[in-house]
Scaffold this active site. Structure first.
Site, PDB file in Angstrom:
ATOM      1  N   HIS A 114       0.887  -1.363  -0.051  1.00  0.00           N
ATOM      2  CA  HIS A 114      -0.149  -0.065   0.057  1.00  0.00           C
ATOM      3  C   HIS A 114       0.860   1.276   0.147  1.00  0.00           C
ATOM      4  O   HIS A 114       0.400   2.241   0.586  1.00  0.00           O
ATOM      5  CB  HIS A 114      -1.125  -0.026   1.085  1.00  0.00           C
ATOM      6  CG  HIS A 114      -2.385  -0.850   0.846  1.00  0.00           C
ATOM      7  ND1 HIS A 114      -2.292  -1.788  -0.143  1.00  0.00           N
ATOM      8  CD2 HIS A 114      -3.532  -0.507   0.790  1.00  0.00           C
ATOM      9  CE1 HIS A 114      -3.577  -2.359  -0.158  1.00  0.00           C
ATOM     10  NE2 HIS A 114      -4.312  -1.237   0.321  1.00  0.00           N
ATOM     11  N   ASP A 179      -5.747   5.409   9.987  1.00  0.00           N
ATOM     12  CA  ASP A 179      -7.087   5.415   9.580  1.00  0.00           C
ATOM     13  C   ASP A 179      -7.696   4.019   8.841  1.00  0.00           C
ATOM     14  O   ASP A 179      -8.893   3.837   8.933  1.00  0.00           O
ATOM     15  CB  ASP A 179      -7.291   6.637   8.575  1.00  0.00           C
ATOM     16  CG  ASP A 179      -6.881   7.854   9.337  1.00  0.00           C
ATOM     17  OD1 ASP A 179      -7.044   7.901  10.574  1.00  0.00           O
ATOM     18  OD2 ASP A 179      -6.777   8.880   8.614  1.00  0.00           O
ATOM     19  N   GLU A 289      -8.818  14.656  14.931  1.00  0.00           N
ATOM     20  CA  GLU A 289      -8.339  14.665  13.284  1.00  0.00           C
ATOM     21  C   GLU A 289      -8.873  16.062  12.791  1.00  0.00           C
ATOM     22  O   GLU A 289      -9.850  16.677  13.479  1.00  0.00           O
ATOM     23  CB  GLU A 289      -8.690  13.563  12.536  1.00  0.00           C
ATOM     24  CG  GLU A 289      -7.502  12.445  12.739  1.00  0.00           C
ATOM     25  CD  GLU A 289      -7.584  11.455  11.453  1.00  0.00           C
ATOM     26  OE1 GLU A 289      -7.903  11.657  10.507  1.00  0.00           O
ATOM     27  OE2 GLU A 289      -6.822  10.561  11.698  1.00  0.00           O
TER      28      GLU A 289
HETATM   29  P1  FAD Z   1       4.381  -2.117   1.988  1.00  0.00           P
HETATM   30  O1  FAD Z   1       3.827  -0.872   1.099  1.00  0.00           O
HETATM   31  O2  FAD Z   1       4.032  -3.281   1.509  1.00  0.00           O
HETATM   32  O3  FAD Z   1       5.624  -1.644   2.424  1.00  0.00           O
HETATM   33  C1  FAD Z   1       6.003  -0.348   2.865  1.00  0.00           C
HETATM   34  C2  FAD Z   1       7.634  -0.451   2.954  1.00  0.00           C
HETATM   35  O4  FAD Z   1       7.833  -1.132   4.360  1.00  0.00           O
HETATM   36  C3  FAD Z   1       8.521  -0.862   1.820  1.00  0.00           C
HETATM   37  O5  FAD Z   1       9.719  -0.146   1.972  1.00  0.00           O
HETATM   38  C4  FAD Z   1       8.717  -2.213   2.540  1.00  0.00           C
HETATM   39  O6  FAD Z   1       9.902  -2.887   1.937  1.00  0.00           O
HETATM   40  C5  FAD Z   1       8.605  -2.173   3.989  1.00  0.00           C
HETATM   41  N1  FAD Z   1       8.192  -3.136   4.515  1.00  0.00           N
HETATM   42  C6  FAD Z   1       7.090  -3.982   4.348  1.00  0.00           C
HETATM   43  N2  FAD Z   1       6.845  -4.791   5.444  1.00  0.00           N
HETATM   44  C7  FAD Z   1       8.028  -4.863   5.988  1.00  0.00           C
HETATM   45  C8  FAD Z   1       8.483  -5.716   7.224  1.00  0.00           C
HETATM   46  N3  FAD Z   1       7.782  -6.528   7.659  1.00  0.00           N
HETATM   47  N4  FAD Z   1       9.653  -5.319   7.596  1.00  0.00           N
HETATM   48  C9  FAD Z   1      10.806  -4.303   7.201  1.00  0.00           C
HETATM   49  N5  FAD Z   1      10.017  -3.611   6.189  1.00  0.00           N
HETATM   50  C10 FAD Z   1       8.950  -3.905   5.742  1.00  0.00           C
HETATM   51  N6  FAD Z   1      -0.442   5.633   6.933  1.00  0.00           N
HETATM   52  C11 FAD Z   1      -0.547   5.916   8.169  1.00  0.00           C
HETATM   53  O7  FAD Z   1       0.305   6.328   8.988  1.00  0.00           O
HETATM   54  N7  FAD Z   1      -1.694   6.449   8.723  1.00  0.00           N
HETATM   55  C12 FAD Z   1      -2.929   6.209   7.744  1.00  0.00           C
HETATM   56  O8  FAD Z   1      -4.110   6.477   8.274  1.00  0.00           O
HETATM   57  C13 FAD Z   1      -2.678   5.476   6.523  1.00  0.00           C
HETATM   58  N8  FAD Z   1      -3.781   5.135   5.834  1.00  0.00           N
HETATM   59  C14 FAD Z   1      -3.621   4.731   4.640  1.00  0.00           C
HETATM   60  C15 FAD Z   1      -4.825   4.538   3.852  1.00  0.00           C
HETATM   61  C16 FAD Z   1      -4.555   3.801   2.598  1.00  0.00           C
HETATM   62  C17 FAD Z   1      -5.693   3.574   1.736  1.00  0.00           C
HETATM   63  C18 FAD Z   1      -3.218   3.562   2.184  1.00  0.00           C
HETATM   64  C19 FAD Z   1      -3.148   2.901   0.805  1.00  0.00           C
HETATM   65  C20 FAD Z   1      -2.125   3.737   2.824  1.00  0.00           C
HETATM   66  C21 FAD Z   1      -2.477   4.651   4.116  1.00  0.00           C
HETATM   67  N9  FAD Z   1      -1.265   4.871   5.103  1.00  0.00           N
HETATM   68  C22 FAD Z   1      -1.560   5.394   6.083  1.00  0.00           C
HETATM   69  C23 FAD Z   1       0.176   4.548   4.268  1.00  0.00           C
HETATM   70  C24 FAD Z   1       0.625   3.011   5.073  1.00  0.00           C
HETATM   71  O9  FAD Z   1       0.774   3.415   6.298  1.00  0.00           O
HETATM   72  C25 FAD Z   1       1.908   2.894   4.360  1.00  0.00           C
HETATM   73  O10 FAD Z   1       2.056   3.053   2.943  1.00  0.00           O
HETATM   74  C26 FAD Z   1       2.505   1.303   4.661  1.00  0.00           C
HETATM   75  O11 FAD Z   1       3.759   1.277   4.394  1.00  0.00           O
HETATM   76  C27 FAD Z   1       1.605   0.645   4.032  1.00  0.00           C
HETATM   77  O12 FAD Z   1       1.895  -0.650   4.642  1.00  0.00           O
HETATM   78  P2  FAD Z   1       2.190  -2.123   3.910  1.00  0.00           P
HETATM   79  O13 FAD Z   1       1.938  -3.155   4.743  1.00  0.00           O
HETATM   80  O14 FAD Z   1       1.072  -1.995   2.653  1.00  0.00           O
HETATM   81  O15 FAD Z   1       3.579  -1.769   3.283  1.00  0.00           O
END
Ligand code: FAD
Length: 531
Positions: A114, A179, A289
């Site tokens: 994400h 969120d 917020e």
């Molecule tokens: P990924 O996109 O898969 O990875 C993100 C990064 O972390 C990459 O560099 C990856 O290599 C690394 N990574 C992933 N897993 C691990 C692991 N286990 N160990 C070490 N590194 C790792 N953020 C907020 O803070 N607050 C919010 O309210 C919020 N709302 C969101 C709503 C939506 C609809 C979306 C799309 C994003 C939102 N985000 C929010 C952003 C979100 O927190 C970050 O994009 C987060 O990185 C997404 O988590 P993911 O599991 O999809 O990570």
């Protein structure tokens, strides 16, 4: 040691043979991976590569999935393979293989993908699909000790929604949220994990007691404030640069049953921010917020459907009259013991606020419905084909002292005046004292800063215009001397990263040398890899 001397001797011979036969044909990174691909046809050799082979996928579906993310902007970071681990040893073996190779290949953990700028991709390397650990890994285990209180041990690959469901079975829940809950623990802890609870509890990274991490050397460590603390602080907000989080121990508290959820509308930005700042300076509320309503945006949106149709039409008139309306959103939790006093308590907390008379709206929902409020909007957008679209998001932390300059220069003169932004604008203050400066995450250097989320949704034709506007916003802030920080940062040059980390850059670099000296991990962040 993973292998006995005997086996490692054999591995060496097999690997050398495979690598040397391919080396003249194939370039830089790929040799160890190609050897794995080849070795998948060699039965029972007991080697690292043979162990990994069945879990490494080279199919176009796997590669396509791992080449992009929620942003749908970056598509060219194509990996050579995707690892679907069934045990954390698979990840350890993969990193060890790369680390011991003469030409180490890049590796990125992918949580739920994400990110919006390819942060979880690994061009020419291996993407680790963390979610495939979920069937065989730790799940969520709730415990209590007199020194730590209640906590949950959760897998780094777990979605926060699953952590919530599992902890609620014990009447408990984490205290700090995002969120949206369909994000992984490892993904948000690599950034910060921000929402309206952060002003009081701090971001999610401030609510972690212990981590299990595999470093860029392929070594597993348990780390906390007291044990391997350098790794602990490096990984929190560390953008995946120092290790892969396989487990996290998260602070829990008693979960409330229900929440009072209030939205108040303002046409005056200064009254809106004054009230927000007041509310984060007192105790009593559980969430604060704010977001903006303007141009053609409806009062209800994908982030939560809150207002009745009648309210929506009244609010539309207010937007027409004032152009920009500011929505202050607060929540107070309650349960059976406080059900008779909650209304009175809330009234006291909101006394003296300067919202537009008559424009205060209240809902009473379950704790689960509040925390999972974004999900129904997501499902609706998915059914309309509007979820998997380009998302040129820009998230900034803006110091309180410059929020009026930011409002005038960005919100009024750009976003409202140009009217090309399609999506949400979040804007709310938070307290820096809830962040620990030893962590890798960076914030502006002021006690209070605003979290501003410009969460645009585009289509193939218009997302570039929104992205251009993002560049203009950054340029305006630079020129105006607004010392903001990007949250979920995206930079393309080393100089920009040095500037982003500021005083933390030298420690960030030292930690990289300590925990990932061959620069294997999370290349998609483009901090140490500039491809
Ligand atoms: P990924 O996109 O898969 O990875 C993100 C990064 O972390 C990459 O560099 C990856 O290599 C690394 N990574 C992933 N897993 C691990 C692991 N286990 N160990 C070490 N590194 C790792 N953020 C907020 O803070 N607050 C919010 O309210 C919020 N709302 C969101 C709503 C939506 C609809 C979306 C799309 C994003 C939102 N985000 C929010 C952003 C979100 O927190 C970050 O994009 C987060 O990185 C997404 O988590 P993911 O599991 O999809 O990570």
């Amino acid at each position: 040691m993973i292998m006995s001397k005997n086996i490692s001797g054999r591995v060496y011979i097999i690997m050398s043979f495979l690598i040397s036969s391919l080396i003249s044909v194939l370039g830089r990174y790929l040799n160890p991976l190609i050897s794995i691909k080849s070795s998948s046809s060699i039965p029972n050799h007991g080697t690292l590569s043979v162990k990994l082979a069945p879990k490494l996928h080279f199919t176009s579906d796997a590669i396509k999935m791992a080449s992009t993310d929620f942003g749908k902007i970056i598509t060219s970071n194509i990996p050579s393979a995707v690892l679907f681990p069934s045990h954390i040893d698979d990840i350890k073996n993969l990193i060890t293989l790369s680390y011991n190779s003469t030409t180490p290949f890049p590796i990125a953990a992918r949580g739920h993908g994400h990110s919006v700028r390819g942060q979880a991709t690994a061009r020419d390397g291996v993407v680790v699909d963390m979610k495939s650990l979920s069937n065989s890994h730790v799940g969520t285990r709730v415990s209590w000790t007199s020194s730590l209180g209640y906590y949950a041990d959760v897998g780094g690959e777990q979605l926060w929604i699953d952590v919530l469901c599992a902890t609620l079975e014990h009447g408990l829940a984490p205290v700090s949220w995002t969120d949206y809950l369909y994000l992984t623990v490892g993904g948000t802890l690599s950034n910060a994990g921000m929402s309206g609870q952060a002003f009081y509890y701090g971001p999610q990274i401030s609510n972690v007691l212990e981590l299990g991490v595999i470093t860029g050397k392929g070594e597993f460590f348990t780390c906390s404030k007291h044990t391997n603390s350098e790794l602990f602080y490096a990984v929190l907000g560390g953008l995946g640069q120092f290790g892969i989080i396989t487990r996290a121990r998260i602070v829990l508290d008693k979960a409330p049953k229900r929440v009072k959820w209030v939205r108040m509308l303002y046409h005056d930005f200064s009254a809106f921010t004054r009230d927000q700042e007041h509310l984060i300076s007192i105790t009593g509320l559980d969430y604060v917020e704010g977001h903006l309503l303007m141009n053609q945006s409806s009062a209800n949106n994908w982030r939560s459907s809150f207002f009745s149709p009648n309210d929506v039409s009244n609010i539309a008139s207010l937007i027409t009259q004032h152009k920009i309306i500011y929505c202050l959103e607060v929540v107070k939790y309650y349960d059976d013991f406080t059900t008779h006093t909650i209304d009175k308590e809330l009234k006291v907390l909101l006394e003296g606020l300067s919202f537009n008379p008559g424009f205060v709206f209240e809902k009473d929902v379950t704790f689960m419905d509040f925390l999972n409020r974004v999900r129904s909007g997501e499902l609706q957008l998915q059914s309309q084909g509007l979820w998997d679209v380009p998302h040129p998001w820009l998230n900034l932390f803006v110091p309180k002292s410059r929020i009026f300059d930011f409002h005038q220069g960005v919100i009024v003169n750009m976003i409202h005046a140009r009217n090309i932004t399609r999506g949400l604008v979040l804007l709310y203050p938070t307290n820096r004292k809830r962040w620990d400066d030893r962590m890798s995450a960076v914030t502006p250097d002021e006690d209070i800063f605003y979290s501003v989320g410009l969460l645009c949704s585009g289509d193939n034709d218009n997302w570039k215009a929104m992205d251009e506007q993002n560049k203009d916003i950054l340029e305006f802030c630079e020129k105006a001397g607004i010392r903001f920080k990007q949250y979920l940062p995206h930079y393309t040059t080393r100089e920009e990263w040095i500037d982003h980390f500021g005083e933390k850059w030298s420690i960030f670099q030292e930690r990289k040398t300590m925990f990932d000296p061959k620069m294997i991990l999370s290349p998609g962040q483009r901090i140490f890899h500039h491809v």
